[in-house]
Design an enzyme around this catalytic site. Structure first.
Site, PDB file in Angstrom:
ATOM      1  N   CYS A  61       0.818  -1.219   0.000  1.00  0.00           N
ATOM      2  CA  CYS A  61       0.000   0.000   0.000  1.00  0.00           C
ATOM      3  C   CYS A  61       0.849   1.266   0.000  1.00  0.00           C
ATOM      4  O   CYS A  61       0.322   2.367  -0.178  1.00  0.00           O
ATOM      5  CB  CYS A  61      -0.943   0.001   1.198  1.00  0.00           C
ATOM      6  SG  CYS A  61      -2.055  -1.429   1.225  1.00  0.00           S
TER       7      CYS A  61
ATOM      8  N   HIS B   9      -9.173   3.945  -1.427  1.00  0.00           N
ATOM      9  CA  HIS B   9      -7.822   3.403  -1.302  1.00  0.00           C
ATOM     10  C   HIS B   9      -7.445   2.557  -2.520  1.00  0.00           C
ATOM     11  O   HIS B   9      -7.338   1.329  -2.427  1.00  0.00           O
ATOM     12  CB  HIS B   9      -7.752   2.572  -0.010  1.00  0.00           C
ATOM     13  CG  HIS B   9      -6.407   1.974   0.274  1.00  0.00           C
ATOM     14  ND1 HIS B   9      -5.217   2.529  -0.164  1.00  0.00           N
ATOM     15  CD2 HIS B   9      -6.052   0.844   0.974  1.00  0.00           C
ATOM     16  CE1 HIS B   9      -4.213   1.790   0.239  1.00  0.00           C
ATOM     17  NE2 HIS B   9      -4.683   0.762   0.921  1.00  0.00           N
TER      18      HIS B   9
END
Length: 378
Positions: A83, A326
């Site tokens: 991420c 996200h």
């Protein structure tokens, strides 16, 4: 060392886009950033991406950008750091300019997730854990990991599920005013508290969603009104069993310490913040690890509204990962997109008082990577 400045930013809306390809999203963000920068000669391209190969069957993203945009036979690369892929990609661009190798670098991030099933995306995301470990064989997942941390936080402090819900509510309220955010529908504290449980005590609103989207930034050694004052990265334990303190994520703390040292500033000097709130609990820990509030007292700051846009330390004015969305490879760059606009005075949820210093923190895995950038209005 050569100074690095931001010359342009671009970002697509985050959400579900069944009619758009990953390439389409990626090029859209790049074209926006290059146009804002005045379409300069680009010396290199870095693309942050995590799952292009595993769930979209597409790699060579750097070369695709260079060829489609006619940038020439310049060096390009895809950067993977779970991420934190976007943040690490930006850092590679910064280092390339600081070293004198490049004058201008285009950095982009992209992820296409909504076309795949939840099971397939979950399996792909789990590649960001140590899969050759007892913890993985026991079935530990990302919600499980941060759920354990939340329960430990409740055990060691007077915080409760309500304080996590206040984090989620703040970020939802911020996203309502962000035209590029994934979730712009209002929610109430009660709705968040009573939402479907994902893993105790984390409910649906405590967990960041699957998202399509892209973001881009143009960096250059030529002066502009936004200076990259510090870029820092750290690694940390990849397994819960290796943690000295369950309520500490060392990579966040160390990347913050390094960034403050490079910038010659402290947490008290930062005017606005974008933090990697993959879960509401992650934001709670990060505001403590970065020194904005004392350890095990972040929940008090949240309760007092100090992390709201109107507070003394505004956090995730974009809506954060929880509500802005996200798209993994794009997340770190979308944080900088919001902060650049905050420093320009043009952001959704603009912080009052002409902010001068802004900090972004981008996390990979359960604390495997953390990248911190500090931007300065000059």
């Amino acid at each position: 060392m050569t100074n690095v400045y931001v010359h342009g930013v671009g970002m697509t809306q985050f959400g579900t886009f069944v009619d758009r390809t990953m390439k389409d999203l990626l090029l859209d963000a790049c074209i926006q950033a290059l146009k804002e920068a005045g379409n300069p000669k680009v010396d290199a391209v870095y693309v942050g991406n995590f799952m292009g190969g595993s769930i979209y069957n597409q790699e060579i993203l750097g070369a695709i950008v260079a060829n489609e945009l006619g940038l020439g036979f310049i060096p390009t690369a895809k950067v993977e750091g779970a991420c934190a892929s976007g943040g690490i990609a930006v850092r590679q661009g910064v280092i390339g300019i600081q070293s004198g190798e490049y004058e201008t670098v285009l950095v982009a991030g992209v992820e296409k997730m909504k076309h795949a099933s939840t099971a397939d995306v979950t399996q792909a995301i789990n590649a960001a854990m140590d899969n050759d470990s007892n913890e993985k064989r026991a079935g530990l997942t990302f919600p499980g990991f941060f759920g354990v941390l939340a329960n430990r936080y409740f055990y060691e402090t007077d915080a409760s599920k309500k304080h996590l819900a206040l984090v989620a509510l703040k970020n939802r309220e911020n996203a309502i005013h962000n035209p590029l955010a994934q979730f712009r529908k209002p929610a109430t504290l009660e709705e968040i508290m009573e939402a479907r449980m994902i893993t105790n005590p984390l409910g649906l609103f405590d967990c960041s969603p699957m998202t399509d989207g892209a973001a881009a930034i143009v960096l250059s050694s030529k002066k502009s009104p936004v200076h990259v004052r510090a870029s820092a990265q750290s690694s940390g334990p990849t397994q819960m069993q290796d943690a000295d303190d369950l309520l500490s994520i060392p990579a966040i703390k160390e990347s913050g310490r390094l960034a403050y040292e490079k910038a010659g500033v402290g947490p008290e000097d930062i005017d606005v913040v974008e933090i990697h709130d993959c879960f509401s609990m992650t934001e709670m820990l990060a505001i403590e690890e970065l020194g904005f509030f004392r350890k095990r007292e972040g929940w008090r700051a949240v309760e007092e509204g100090r992390t709201k846009v109107t507070g003394d330390k505004p956090v995730n004015t974009s809506g954060g990962l929880l509500s802005r969305g996200h798209p993994i490879g794009a997340t770190g760059i979308s944080q900088l997109y919001q902060l650049v606009h905050q420093l320009r005075g043009t952001a959704p949820n603009q912080v009052e008082g002409n902010p001068r210093l802004a900090l972004s923190q981008n996390l990979g895995g359960t604390g495997s990577y953390s990248v911190v950038h500090i931007l300065e209005r000059v």
